[in-house]
Each structure stands twice: as structure tokens, then as C-alpha cells.
Design a protein around this motif. Structure first.
Motif, PDB file in Angstrom:
ATOM      1  N   SER A  19       0.798  -1.232   0.000  1.00 18.59           N
ATOM      2  CA  SER A  19       0.000   0.000   0.000  1.00 18.59           C
ATOM      3  C   SER A  19       0.824   1.271   0.000  1.00 18.59           C
ATOM      4  O   SER A  19       0.268   2.366  -0.059  1.00 18.59           O
ATOM      5  N   GLY A  20       2.155   1.161   0.107  1.00 16.07           N
ATOM      6  CA  GLY A  20       2.980   2.357   0.189  1.00 16.07           C
ATOM      7  C   GLY A  20       3.563   2.559   1.571  1.00 16.07           C
ATOM      8  O   GLY A  20       4.416   3.427   1.774  1.00 16.07           O
ATOM      9  N   LYS A  21       3.090   1.784   2.535  1.00 21.39           N
ATOM     10  CA  LYS A  21       3.684   1.818   3.870  1.00 21.39           C
ATOM     11  C   LYS A  21       3.711   0.399   4.443  1.00 21.39           C
ATOM     12  O   LYS A  21       2.931  -0.462   4.037  1.00 21.39           O
ATOM     13  N   VAL A  22       4.628   0.167   5.355  1.00 25.53           N
ATOM     14  CA  VAL A  22       4.753  -1.153   5.963  1.00 25.53           C
ATOM     15  C   VAL A  22       3.499  -1.450   6.789  1.00 25.53           C
ATOM     16  O   VAL A  22       3.033  -0.598   7.561  1.00 25.53           O
ATOM     17  N   GLU A  23       2.943  -2.647   6.602  1.00 33.12           N
ATOM     18  CA  GLU A  23       1.757  -3.076   7.357  1.00 33.12           C
ATOM     19  C   GLU A  23       2.042  -4.436   7.985  1.00 33.12           C
ATOM     20  O   GLU A  23       2.829  -5.226   7.461  1.00 33.12           O
ATOM     21  N   LYS A  24       1.377  -4.715   9.085  1.00 28.69           N
ATOM     22  CA  LYS A  24       1.464  -6.025   9.721  1.00 28.69           C
ATOM     23  C   LYS A  24       0.086  -6.669   9.726  1.00 28.69           C
ATOM     24  O   LYS A  24      -0.872  -6.075  10.221  1.00 28.69           O
ATOM     25  N   GLU A  25       0.007  -7.864   9.156  1.00 26.72           N
ATOM     26  CA  GLU A  25      -1.287  -8.555   9.022  1.00 26.72           C
ATOM     27  C   GLU A  25      -1.355  -9.761   9.958  1.00 26.72           C
ATOM     28  O   GLU A  25      -0.476 -10.627   9.955  1.00 26.72           O
ATOM     29  N   LYS A  26      -2.414  -9.817  10.751  1.00 26.09           N
ATOM     30  CA  LYS A  26      -2.690 -10.942  11.647  1.00 26.09           C
ATOM     31  C   LYS A  26      -4.185 -11.248  11.530  1.00 26.09           C
ATOM     32  O   LYS A  26      -5.015 -10.666  12.220  1.00 26.09           O
ATOM     33  N   THR A  27      -4.510 -12.148  10.598  1.00 24.09           N
ATOM     34  CA  THR A  27      -5.898 -12.416  10.232  1.00 24.09           C
ATOM     35  C   THR A  27      -6.618 -13.240  11.304  1.00 24.09           C
ATOM     36  O   THR A  27      -6.059 -14.192  11.851  1.00 24.09           O
ATOM     37  N   THR A  28      -7.863 -12.853  11.572  1.00 25.45           N
ATOM     38  CA  THR A  28      -8.751 -13.627  12.440  1.00 25.45           C
ATOM     39  C   THR A  28      -9.838 -14.249  11.575  1.00 25.45           C
ATOM     40  O   THR A  28     -10.337 -13.610  10.638  1.00 25.45           O
ATOM     41  N   VAL A  29     -10.210 -15.486  11.890  1.00 20.33           N
ATOM     42  CA  VAL A  29     -11.123 -16.256  11.043  1.00 20.33           C
ATOM     43  C   VAL A  29     -12.266 -16.824  11.880  1.00 20.33           C
ATOM     44  O   VAL A  29     -12.045 -17.381  12.958  1.00 20.33           O
ATOM     45  N   ALA A  30     -13.491 -16.677  11.377  1.00 18.40           N
ATOM     46  CA  ALA A  30     -14.673 -17.307  11.983  1.00 18.40           C
ATOM     47  C   ALA A  30     -15.114 -18.458  11.085  1.00 18.40           C
ATOM     48  O   ALA A  30     -15.244 -18.284   9.868  1.00 18.40           O
ATOM     49  N   ILE A  31     -15.343 -19.623  11.662  1.00 17.99           N
ATOM     50  CA  ILE A  31     -15.728 -20.815  10.904  1.00 17.99           C
ATOM     51  C   ILE A  31     -17.101 -21.284  11.364  1.00 17.99           C
ATOM     52  O   ILE A  31     -17.392 -21.306  12.571  1.00 17.99           O
ATOM     53  N   TYR A  32     -17.937 -21.652  10.394  1.00 22.09           N
ATOM     54  CA  TYR A  32     -19.292 -22.133  10.662  1.00 22.09           C
ATOM     55  C   TYR A  32     -19.407 -23.570  10.143  1.00 22.09           C
ATOM     56  O   TYR A  32     -19.062 -23.850   8.991  1.00 22.09           O
ATOM     57  N   PHE A  33     -19.897 -24.459  10.995  1.00 20.27           N
ATOM     58  CA  PHE A  33     -20.007 -25.875  10.650  1.00 20.27           C
ATOM     59  C   PHE A  33     -21.453 -26.275  10.384  1.00 20.27           C
ATOM     60  O   PHE A  33     -22.394 -25.733  10.981  1.00 20.27           O
TER      61      PHE A  33
END
Length: 522
Positions: free
Chosen positions: A276-290
């Protein structure tokens, strides 16, 4: 009853269903024409005074609030009079241009669940309300505000997990494709009906494909180069659980369907980052449906053209504003389409898909006239679309590589070929389907796999119009690899293949001798 009679009866039933579809389709077309005339009349007869509670709130609650609320994808909330009035002029502008609410399928080309688009009357009501200084009106006439059971769009998840460590995305440079493993520790086989993700750095996450790994490969690869995640996913470990792209909304698979998730499996997030033009840190959260119980039918998908157009000879000249590729797939058994989506990059302009039935009649399936790279979603059919065995599903993808295309990443335009970077191109319409009769699913699965590998003319696809067919002109993936034969000995070895193509080398080396030759290209 003999098998011959059973097959005859089955054919009669399918034929009657198709005939019924066309008679109903004609009736629906007539009804839509009448609705259009009625709509014109309604626009002429707008209320003398348009107020928020009586006229605008029902529109906002139906088409806007689900996204425009805390912890969702939209940048601000639209839940009450004060919040809507504050953004009133912006709302009028984006609804007039039909930029919002985001809904790209063209009406009459498939009937889909959750249509967020506004009618012309609703757009005019908003316009008139804003022009008249946005009066509040009588609160007693307000509809009940929708309630949401959780911060997650689909409600309370069955399981919420996150990446253990953040991944640092550099400020500039080429796009990044990175895989991350998240242990799930599930003790029994489950079936996934939906996955909803929440990126921590949305500005750099373009899309994410979900897989499961049940043999530990991903854990062994994780962090090998000193950075969280790993770069390449082994084909035998890439068992799909769906995916998400920017602008897409989460959804449950229809008809009680679900992706299998064996006990002990790990979740893999295969993420595409766009710096994006600047340093980013990504830590994805995930919701799962069964799913509450094992689905009664298996679910698969196919693309037209196959593999995002890799076999279609995409090479778009600078200035060309109507470059097209096409692809098709013939269903070998009676098949039901349950959902559809599409994918292309910045030069994508339109997608058009239809089915040609065994009798020759055509059925519209899906169409987008104004493709937007920043809004990609899946669309569930309200009713599964029945395709008799022998039906050909076809798609044409159109690209605009001219300077008049405001989304063109190059100024001035330059030739663009197939590739993984956002500034390259690719394209497919993707259908999710089931066999009408579950016992035919293996035959459908085998046909889809052959199509996916480009082993049929339909799978290879090709260029429309002034282009040449990729399967005959040396275009497509095989043609491009053939041009890498540096010593012209008719064989392509691994050391002749650049890194971008290595993941396709093993797929095309059918006899696993470390060489791609004429035998492998047959």
C-alpha cells in the motif's frame, strides 16, 4: 423396471423440467416488462414529502446497515437518522451512480439471493429527501431496525481462530502470495458451510483462499525461511474450503452443502497482498461455521475458462479496448448450479455466461457489465439451475487495455499477459455445482478435473475474435513453456523454467520424469 426404461423416464423428467423453465422464464420476462412500466409510473408519483422514518429508513436497513455498522467492512455506520443525515449527500451521489450498494450482476442473467441493488424509485426517493434538506419525519412510522446476533456478519461462529504471529508486508514492490497455517485441533470430521475473515490490515489484503491440510505438510513448511508462513502450497495439500476477495461478503453454502474438514486438519490461509505504500502487519482472524450434520450431496466447482484463463493465451495489446477470451465446459451428467462468482484484474471490463442446452436453446446464467477489481463476491442462485447432461456452459471475458480505462495500472498502456500480479491479467467465471443425482457425482468430478488440467479443448479455452486459438497457436501455458526450451531440443527441464512457472511444471510433467516433452503435451 429395466435400466433402459429408468434412463428414458429420467430423460423425460429432465426435458419437462427444461420446458417448464423456458415457459416460466418467458412469463417472468413478461412480468418484468410490466414491473418496469409500473416502476416508471411510481417514479413519477413520488410522495410530496419524503421523510427519513417513513421512506428512507426502510431502504437503508435493507441494503446498507448490514455492512455499515461497527466492526464491519464499511468505514462508517448507517443505523439511525443522525448517522444517515450526516452522510446524506454522499449517499445521494453514490446511489445515483449505482456505485453503492455494491451489486454487480445484471438483472435477467440469474436470480440471486441477497440482491442489495436499489430500484430507480428508491434512488429517486433518496435524491428527493436530500434535496429537501433531509427531514426526519414521524418516528412512529419508522421500521424496526434490524438486529444482529454478533459482531460477525453471519452471526455467532462455531469456531474463531487467528494467525499466531503477524506477517510484515513491505511498503512497495511486487504483490506477495503467502500461505499461513492455523492449527484447528478439531476432534471429529466436520463440514464447513461458511468462513468469514477479518484482516487486521485491510488495505493490503486483496484476497484469501482457504484450504485444509491433513498431513502436516503446512506445519513443516511454516517459517522455514525465518518468516511466518511459506511461499508455495503443494497441490496434494490444497483441499479447498472456499475463499474471499476484497468487496466480497461472507455467505453460507446453499442446500445444506459443506466443504469436508477431516479431524486433525489445519486451516491454510493462502493470501494475496498488494503493498500500500507503507509497511503493514497482518494478523488475520477467522470465523468458521459448521454444518449440523453431514451434507447429503458433495459439492464442486468449475471455471470457464479453466484455471483463471491460464490456457487461454491472454496477451492484451496496448490500446486494445475489447480483447476477449472464452471458455466452456460440458456437463457430463444432469447438474445443478448453486452459486457463481467471477475474477479478473484491473483491465477486466465485463463477463457474460450462458448455458446452451442439448436442444440448442440458450439460458442466461450470469453477467457483469461493469467489472470492478475492488468488489468481488459470490452469488447464490435463489433456486438451483438445472442443466441436463450435455449442456455446454460458456463464458466470455472482456478486457480494456486502453488509456480511457481509469483502472488501467499503466500510463501509457502496455501489453499485458497472464500472470499472478495484480498488474498482470487473468479471468474466469466460477460455478459451484452438484450432480442432480448424487450417484453421478464421481463422473462429474472426473470431468471437472480433466477440464481443470486443460486436457480438453474446452479446458484450454482461447481468444475471441481477432485473436488466435491458444490451443492451436502455441498460446496458453503449454505454449509459453515451449518457448522456454532454450536449447531447442524439444524438451523443457526444470532449470529452463523461471520461478513463476515452477508450480505448473510438476502438473504438466505427467510421467514425472523431470522433463516436459511432446508426450506430456498430448
Amino acid at each position: 423396471m429395466s435400466e433402459t426404461i429408468k434412463k428414458q423416464l429420467k430423460s423425460i423428467v429432465v426435458a419437462l423440467a427444461v420446458v417448464s423453465y423456458f415457459f416460466c422464464g418467458q412469463a417472468t420476462a413478461d412480468e418484468k416488462a410490466k414491473e418496469a412500466k409500473t416502476e416508471e409510473k411510481k417514479i413519477e408519483n413520488l410522495p410530496e414529502k419524503v421523510t427519513y422514518h417513513e421512506h428512507i429508513a426502510p431502504i437503508i436497513y435493507k441494503s446498507c446497515t448490514s455492512c455499515h455498522r461497527p466492526n464491519q467492512v464499511a468505514p462508517f455506520s448507517l443505523r439511525n437518522f443522525e448517522e444517515v443525515k450526516k452522510r446524506g449527500r454522499l449517499i445521494r451521489r453514490v446511489t445515483k451512480k449505482k456505485f453503492m450498494p455494491p451489486w454487480h450482476p445484471v438483472k435477467g442473467h440469474g436470480d440471486f439471493v441477497g440482491d442489495r441493488s436499489l430500484t430507480d424509485r428508491q434512488i429517486e426517493l433518496i435524491s428527493k429527501w436530500v434535496k429537501s434538506d433531509m427531514p426526519e419525519g414521524d418516528p412512529k412510522k419508522a421500521p424496526k431496525m434490524p438486529t444482529f446476533t454478533a459482531d460477525w456478519y453471519l452471526g455467532k461462529p462455531d469456531l474463531v481462530v487467528s494467525m499466531e504471529k503477524p506477517y510484515e508486508v513491505y511498503a512497495s514492490g511486487p504483490d506477495i502470495y503467502r500461505n499461513f497455517v492455523i492449527p484447528l485441533d478439531i476432534k471429529e470430521d466436520r463440514w464447513v458451510t461458511a468462513i468469514e475473515i477479518r484482516p487486521s490490515a485491510r488495505s493490503v489484503v486483496h484476497h484469501c483462499l482457504f484450504y485444509y491440510d491433513d498431513d502436516g505438510y503446512a506445519r513443516r513448511m511454516d517459517g522455514r525461511n525465518g518468516t511466518v508462513g511459506f511461499s508455495r502450497m503443494r497441490l496434494s495439500s490444497s483441499k479447498s474450503l472456499g475463499g474471499w476477495a476484497v468487496g466480497g461478503m461472507p455467505y453460507h453454502l446453499p442446500m445444506g452443502l459443506g466443504y469436508p474438514l477431516p479431524k486433525g486438519s489445519d486451516l491454510i490461509l493462502s493470501t494475496h497482498f498488494h503493498p500500500s505504500g507503507k509497511v503493514e502487519k497482518e494478523k488475520t482472524t477467522v470465523a468458521i461455521y459448521f454444518a449440523k450434520e453431514k451434507p447429503k450431496q458433495r459439492f464442486m466447482g468449475f471455471q470457464t475458462p479453466a484455471q483463471y484463463g491460464v490456457f487461454s493465451g491472454i496477451s492484451i495489446p496496448a490500446g486494445e479496448n475489447k480483447f476477449q477470451i472464452q471458455g466452456s465446459f460440458t456437463v457430463p451428467v444432469d447438474t445443478k448450479l448453486v452459486l457463481v462468482s467471477a475474477h479478473a484484474h484491473y483491465l477486466g471490463k465485463s463477463m457474460d455466461s450462458w448455458a446452451t442446452l442439448p436442444g440448442g436453446k440458450k439460458m442466461p446464467l450470469f453477467r457483469i457489465d461493469n467489472w470492478d477489481f475492488n468488489w468481488q463476491s459470490d452469488y447464490n442462485y435463489k433456486k438451483p439451475v438445472l442443466l441436463p447432461a450435455g449442456t455446454v456452459v460458456s463464458s466470455i471475458i472482456t478486457y480494456d487495455n486502453s488509456k480511457e480505462n481509469p483502472s488501467n495500472p499503466y500510463d501509457p498502456p502496455r501489453r499485458v499477459r497472464w500472470g499472478l500480479q495484480s498488474t498482470d491479467e487473468m479471468g474466469s467465471v466460477i460455478f459451484g455445482c452438484v450432480a442432480a443425482d448424487e450417484k453421478d457425482m464421481n463422473e462429474l468430478r472426473d470431468a471437472i478435473r480433466s477440464h481443470r488440467r486443460g486436457r480438453t479443448s474446452e479446458g484450454r479455452g482461447g481468444v475471441v475474435g481477432n485473436g488466435k486459438s491458444s490451443s492451436r497457436s502455441g498460446g496458453g501455458l503449454l505454449g509459453r513453456l515451449k518457448r522456454l526450451d532454450k536449447n531447442k531440443d524439444g524438451k523443457i527441464t526444470r532449470d529452463e523454467v523461471p520461478g513463476a512457472f515452477l508450480k505448473y511444471f510438476d502438473r504438466l510433467d505427467k510421467n514425472k520424469d523431470g522433463v516436459i516433452n511432446e508426450e506430456d503435451r498430448r
